[in-house]
Motif scaffolding. Structure first.
Motif, PDB file in Angstrom:
ATOM      1  N   ARG A   1       0.866   4.024  -3.181  1.00  0.00           N
ATOM      2  CA  ARG A   1       0.507   5.378  -2.378  1.00  0.00           C
ATOM      3  C   ARG A   1       2.258   6.106  -3.079  1.00  0.00           C
ATOM      4  O   ARG A   1       2.006   7.206  -3.659  1.00  0.00           O
TER       5      ARG A   1
ATOM      6  N   LEU B   1       0.532  -0.782   0.053  1.00  0.00           N
ATOM      7  CA  LEU B   1       0.283   0.147  -0.193  1.00  0.00           C
ATOM      8  C   LEU B   1       0.985   1.319  -0.291  1.00  0.00           C
ATOM      9  O   LEU B   1       0.287   2.385  -1.146  1.00  0.00           O
TER      10      LEU B   1
ATOM     11  N   HIS C   1       1.787   6.850  -7.113  1.00  0.00           N
ATOM     12  CA  HIS C   1       0.626   7.697  -7.216  1.00  0.00           C
ATOM     13  C   HIS C   1       0.959   9.263  -7.147  1.00  0.00           C
ATOM     14  O   HIS C   1       0.765  10.180  -7.929  1.00  0.00           O
TER      15      HIS C   1
ATOM     16  N   ASP D   1      -9.678   1.326   0.173  1.00  0.00           N
ATOM     17  CA  ASP D   1      -9.935   3.189  -0.050  1.00  0.00           C
ATOM     18  C   ASP D   1      -9.539   4.418  -1.066  1.00  0.00           C
ATOM     19  O   ASP D   1      -9.260   4.664   0.760  1.00  0.00           O
ATOM     20  N   GLU D   2      -8.996   3.673  -1.459  1.00  0.00           N
ATOM     21  CA  GLU D   2      -7.244   4.732  -2.359  1.00  0.00           C
ATOM     22  C   GLU D   2      -7.784   4.515  -3.694  1.00  0.00           C
ATOM     23  O   GLU D   2      -8.526   3.902  -4.613  1.00  0.00           O
TER      24      GLU D   2
END
Length: 264
Positions: free
Chosen positions: A36, A32, A39, A54-55
């Motif tokens: 992140r 995760l 991104h 929930d990303e």
């Protein structure tokens, strides 16, 4: 300089702008954090995991031990995001014990996830990676999640260490196989990281605080590695700015692999 020109300037654009990254096991922990980070650096990110987070990513439910599910997941990613430039093989599982302690079924399960899973997902992604590499100034990179367990003998980690030693050898073999196709392959070797898996190990210990202190003390830095620190290393290796780096392993272990400090 106009705003439009500034956006197109390669010196100011995010380094992963226009690139698609796939992260397996990206719903928690290091995966995760990596999703992140990629991104945040401009990539469009697809997370392959049995769970969802929930990303702002494309989430595709996938078990890396299921060949049909893996191929279907990569087909969905390429259809919805247009291709694959970066693959981060992060999905994995841990194991404790000596060679006497793990059952044959556990050996098969861990090796299937940690080693064959990498081969399975990469094989499914190769057509898209080859296409990305051949696309003009294209970019294609694979980063595998290895471990300090591949390079240091750790007690009570026989099965896990065997799997990560295989990941290290597999990384170098893949790098040799695909270099001339324009696909770079590397791996990251974290030390003991502050992740949900380590938290579960600590919760199961007789004295969690003492166990955490012992894990921190065996790293010369005196603390656990953070998931974000591992994610930064993955992003470095996956970046177009690392075009001359392949077939290598990057330790993110607080000095555990190479340093031998004298006791204070």
């Amino acid at each position: 300089m106009t705003e439009e020109t500034q956006e197109m300037n390669p010196m100011t654009a995010p380094e992963f702008a226009g690139l698609v990254a796939v992260v397996t096991g990206g719903a928690s922990g290091i995966g995760l954090a990596t999703a992140r980070e990629l991104h945040a650096r401009g990539a469009r990110v697809a997370v392959l995991d049995r769970a969802a987070a929930d990303e702002p990513f494309l989430h595709v439910r996938c078990d890396v031990t299921d060949d049909d599910a893996v191929r279907a997941a990569l087909d969905e990613v390429t259809a919805r995001l247009g291709g694959v430039n970066v693959l981060v093989n992060n999905a994995g599982m841990g194991a404790q014990g000596t060679v006497e302690d793990n059952t044959p079924e556990e050996w098969h399960r861990v090796l299937d996830v940690n080693v064959v899973g990498i081969a399975r997902v990469t094989a499914a992604a190769l057509p898209a990676l080859r296409e990305a590499a051949a696309d003009g100034q294209g970019h294609a990179a694979v980063v595998n999640m290895c471990s300090i367990a591949a390079t240091a003998g750790l007690p009570q980690r026989a099965l896990y260490s065997a799997s990560k030693g295989a990941v290290l050898a597999l990384t170098r073999a893949m790098a040799a196989d695909h270099l001339r196709e324009g696909i770079r392959v590397t791996c990251v070797n974290p030390g003991t990281a502050d992740t949900p898996w380590v938290a579960r190990l600590l919760d199961a210990a007789d004295d969690p605080d003492a166990e955490r202190a012992a894990l921190a003390a065996r790293q010369p830095s005196g603390r656990l590695v953070s998931a974000a620190e591992v994610a930064h290393a993955v992003a470095y290796l996956a970046s177009p700015r690392s075009g001359a780096t392949t077939g290598t392993d990057l330790a993110v272990d607080g000095g555990m692999q190479g340093l031998r400090l004298r006791p204070q």
